[in-house]
Scaffold this active site. Structure first.
Site, PDB file in Angstrom:
ATOM      1  N   ASP A  67      52.153  38.340  37.476  1.00  0.00           N
ATOM      2  CA  ASP A  67      50.810  39.979  38.948  1.00  0.00           C
ATOM      3  C   ASP A  67      50.693  39.806  40.301  1.00  0.00           C
ATOM      4  O   ASP A  67      50.715  40.280  41.293  1.00  0.00           O
ATOM      5  CB  ASP A  67      49.713  39.250  38.522  1.00  0.00           C
ATOM      6  CG  ASP A  67      49.339  39.920  36.751  1.00  0.00           C
ATOM      7  OD1 ASP A  67      50.529  41.414  36.041  1.00  0.00           O
ATOM      8  OD2 ASP A  67      49.144  39.728  35.675  1.00  0.00           O
ATOM      9  N   GLY A  68      51.586  38.311  41.049  1.00  0.00           N
ATOM     10  CA  GLY A  68      51.581  38.548  42.525  1.00  0.00           C
ATOM     11  C   GLY A  68      52.520  39.235  42.902  1.00  0.00           C
ATOM     12  O   GLY A  68      52.455  40.204  44.127  1.00  0.00           O
ATOM     13  N   ALA A 174      40.918  38.926  36.809  1.00  0.00           N
ATOM     14  CA  ALA A 174      41.352  37.251  37.585  1.00  0.00           C
ATOM     15  C   ALA A 174      40.894  36.048  38.285  1.00  0.00           C
ATOM     16  O   ALA A 174      39.533  35.520  37.586  1.00  0.00           O
ATOM     17  CB  ALA A 174      42.022  38.011  38.308  1.00  0.00           C
ATOM     18  N   LEU A 177      36.825  36.031  36.937  1.00  0.00           N
ATOM     19  CA  LEU A 177      36.490  36.365  35.818  1.00  0.00           C
ATOM     20  C   LEU A 177      36.528  34.784  35.539  1.00  0.00           C
ATOM     21  O   LEU A 177      35.620  34.008  34.272  1.00  0.00           O
ATOM     22  CB  LEU A 177      37.861  36.718  34.784  1.00  0.00           C
ATOM     23  CG  LEU A 177      37.333  36.270  32.921  1.00  0.00           C
ATOM     24  CD1 LEU A 177      36.299  37.080  32.400  1.00  0.00           C
ATOM     25  CD2 LEU A 177      38.249  36.964  32.422  1.00  0.00           C
TER      26      LEU A 177
END
Length: 280
Positions: A67-68, A174, A177
């Protein structure tokens, strides 16, 4: 269907596909070469581009990594469709694994996908943007910070905490949360403000309309604040200045392949085990 989702339109162009890879990860480059080969098999031209550079002629983006990598591409290639191939552990934003490359490209070729317009955040009038979140902390990591929150120039809260997270709905799954914030559907036009380890029980996550203007300042005794965008771009800000955060004028356009159980709530359950009862 979520309000942020738009069906395929003729505006999407495959003329210049940028296949983004991390030059420091050998698996990323090898997978990028496979993607380029599969794209060529289906008659689609592409260029391999490192994640640290921008190809100005790109019309469509495919990221190879976690995801980065996708978050970084979203900030660099604003308003361009992005499809993620996941090499990481979670890959919440990605749409395919390496063994699904052929099937994913076939869906692109057949226009069998949709595009989600994801809200981004802007700091300093678009000088810095973020798809997930903006995190602000004090000048030292060894002690808590005094941070002041203003919304539409009105004082809202004085925080004694390790920091503040200002998150989009995308970022709500992310860091936000993990810090105790709520999950927000990407179709909701809102911003989440979450204190990190606050030293008061009355400091709770705050959800506000995305059109509000957020300003954050620090105490006079602090030398500076540290700001991080998506956990990647980090800058120092003088303590006597304030950070202004607004909804960005740009959007991230995430490609969502049309297939069963590929909606937000299904992915939430599959990848985060949301609401899944423990096995006996």
């Amino acid at each position: 269907m979520d309000a942020c989702i738009k069906k395929f339109s003729e505006e999407v162009s495959f003329e210049n596909i940028a296949v983004i890879y991390n030059e420091d990860v050998s698996e990323s480059y090898a997978t990028a070469r496979v993607v380029k080969e599969v794209l060529g098999f289906y008659g689609l031209d592409s260029n391999l581009v490192t994640s640290s550079k921008k190809w100005d002629e790109a019309s469509f983006v495919i990221t190879i990594g976690g995801d980065g990598t996708l978050l970084k591409a979203a900030r660099i290639y604003k308003e361009l469709p992005i499809l993620g191939i996941n090499l990481g552990r979670l890959g919440f934003l990605a749409q395919a694994r390496p063994d699904e490359i052929d099937a994913a490209v076939k869906k692109l070729k057949n226009n069998d996908f949709e595009i989600q317009n994801r809200m981004m955040l802007s700091v300093f009038d678009e000088k810095i943007t973020a798809l997930n979140d903006i995190v602000i902390k004090g000048d030292t990591f060894s002690r808590t910070s005094r941070l002041y929150l203003f919304i539409n120039d009105r004082p809202v809260c004085d925080y004694l905490a390790d920091g503040l997270i200002i998150s989009t709905p995308t970022g709500s799954t992310a860091y936000t949360l993990s810090a105790g914030g709520p999950v927000i559907s990407p179709g909701v036009d809102a911003v989440v403000i979450v204190p990190i380890c606050p030293h008061t029980l009355t400091a709770r996550p705050l959800v506000i309309p995305a059109g509000e203007t957020i300003k954050i300042s620090s105490c006079a005794t602090c030398s500076m604040m540290k700001l991080s965008a998506d956990g990647q771009t980090t800058i120092d800000i003088a303590a006597d200045e304030y950070v202004k955060i607004e909804k960005s004028k740009s959007k991230a356009k995430l490609v969502v392949l049309n297939r069963e159980n590929n909606g937000f709530y299904s992915i939430l359950r599959q990848k985060l085990q949301w609401g899944v009862a423990p096995e006996r």
